[in-house]
Design a protein around this motif. Structure first.
Motif, PDB file in Angstrom:
ATOM      1  N   SER A  15       0.915  -1.111  -0.129  1.00  0.00           N
ATOM      2  CA  SER A  15      -0.106  -0.070   0.248  1.00  0.00           C
ATOM      3  C   SER A  15       0.945   1.371  -0.008  1.00  0.00           C
TER       4      SER A  15
ATOM      5  N   ARG B   2      -1.471  -6.729  -4.764  1.00  0.00           N
ATOM      6  CA  ARG B   2      -0.904  -6.857  -3.652  1.00  0.00           C
ATOM      7  C   ARG B   2      -0.198  -8.143  -3.443  1.00  0.00           C
TER       8      ARG B   2
ATOM      9  N   ASP C 276       0.713 -10.183   0.433  1.00  0.00           N
ATOM     10  CA  ASP C 276       0.180  -9.854   1.736  1.00  0.00           C
ATOM     11  C   ASP C 276       1.545  -9.789   2.555  1.00  0.00           C
TER      12      ASP C 276
ATOM     13  N   THR D 285      -4.642  -6.020 -13.423  1.00  0.00           N
ATOM     14  CA  THR D 285      -5.619  -6.653 -12.347  1.00  0.00           C
ATOM     15  C   THR D 285      -6.827  -7.070 -12.536  1.00  0.00           C
TER      16      THR D 285
ATOM     17  N   ASP E 204     -14.844 -18.288  -0.956  1.00  0.00           N
ATOM     18  CA  ASP E 204     -15.232 -17.283  -1.808  1.00  0.00           C
ATOM     19  C   ASP E 204     -15.464 -17.817  -3.347  1.00  0.00           C
TER      20      ASP E 204
ATOM     21  N   LYS F 183      -7.050 -13.500  -5.505  1.00  0.00           N
ATOM     22  CA  LYS F 183      -8.003 -13.368  -4.407  1.00  0.00           C
ATOM     23  C   LYS F 183      -7.133 -13.031  -3.270  1.00  0.00           C
ATOM     24  N   ASN F 184      -7.465 -12.732  -2.305  1.00  0.00           N
ATOM     25  CA  ASN F 184      -6.967 -12.111  -0.943  1.00  0.00           C
ATOM     26  C   ASN F 184      -6.191 -13.553  -0.319  1.00  0.00           C
ATOM     27  N   ARG F 185      -4.772 -13.487  -0.020  1.00  0.00           N
ATOM     28  CA  ARG F 185      -4.075 -14.551   0.331  1.00  0.00           C
ATOM     29  C   ARG F 185      -4.461 -16.159  -0.426  1.00  0.00           C
ATOM     30  N   GLN F 186      -4.591 -16.130  -1.639  1.00  0.00           N
ATOM     31  CA  GLN F 186      -5.204 -17.117  -2.303  1.00  0.00           C
ATOM     32  C   GLN F 186      -4.125 -18.576  -2.043  1.00  0.00           C
TER      33      GLN F 186
END
Length: 241
Positions: A74, A100, A102, A122, A156, A186-189
């Motif tokens: 970020s 991103r 993590d 993205t 998800d 996906k987040n923390r995929q």
């Protein structure tokens, strides 16, 4: 001369899609006049305003950054933790990461001020391969890895097919090194995919993004992308849509 929505996206104000919405809504002016046509082109000499604020046109910049562990993907963090832009004191441009990694994941991260470029790479429709190397607890079987290759159900949704390869295993320590290539974000995929087959990720590093690698870079190092690399990435994303 460039299309108005592209100029807005390049300025880092919004994605091209959002810029198009603003134009249709009459929130953009060119030389003092409201413009609602998407096809209009502007020159560097034209004055563009978005929501009554003059657009500051920055020359687009594109960086490849070897993100260390313990860094937020970020431009700021309300907890005072180190963020990606802390590594770019040499530029005053409004840069931000493309996608991103993590906090605990290291590796290849693209950084730019080009909103259109970031949105292109993205967007879920554009299947760009991202290759990670994971150190995991235990030794996954071929059957378990095959589940990841086919796509595995997470909270998800089901993941797209991956490509996995067991690089090494340590029977004494009961750990393994696995390479995995995905094209989603996906987040923390990756961590969740391995968790779904019963193997916790202990360490994770993104080693490739499309054709780009970390070759020649150490943790925290940065290099500019070449114009040819930027063009290749655009072409790759557009072909995969």
């Amino acid at each position: 001369m460039e299309r108005l929505q592209k100029v807005i996206a390049h300025a880092g104000v919004a994605s091209r899609r959002k810029a198009e919405e603003w134009i249709k809504e009459g929130r953009v002016k060119v030389n003092g006049k409201v413009v609602k046509e998407l096809g209009i082109k502007v020159s560097p000499n034209d004055r563009v305003e978005v929501n009554e604020i003059p657009l500051e046109r920055e020359a687009p910049v594109y960086f490849l950054f070897y993100k260390p562990r313990g860094v937020i993907s970020s431009v700021k963090d309300d907890k005072g933790r180190k963020v990606v832009t802390d590594f770019f004191p040499f530029t005053d441009k409004r840069i931000y990461p493309v996608g991103r990694l993590d906090y605990e994941t290291s590796g290849l991260l693209l950084v730019t001020n080009d909103g259109e470029f970031a949105n292109l790479l993205t967007h879920p429709r554009h299947a760009i391969d991202k290759t990670y190397v994971a150190k995991v607890k235990g030794i996954p079987s071929k059957e378990q890895l095959r589940k990841l290759d086919k796509g595995i159900k997470l909270e998800d949704g089901v993941t797209a097919p991956a490509r996995t390869k067991l690089l090494s295993s340590d029977n004494q320590k009961q750990t393994s090194i696995v390479e995995i290539t995905i094209h989603e974000g996906k987040n923390r995929q990756v961590r969740r995919m391995f968790q779904a087959i019963g193997h916790e990720v202990l360490k994770l590093k993104r080693e490739k993004y499309a054709f780009l690698t970390l070759q020649g870079l150490g943790t925290g190092d940065i290099r500019e992308l070449t114009p040819h690399e930027v063009k290749q990435l655009r072409t790759l994303a557009q072909k995969s849509s």
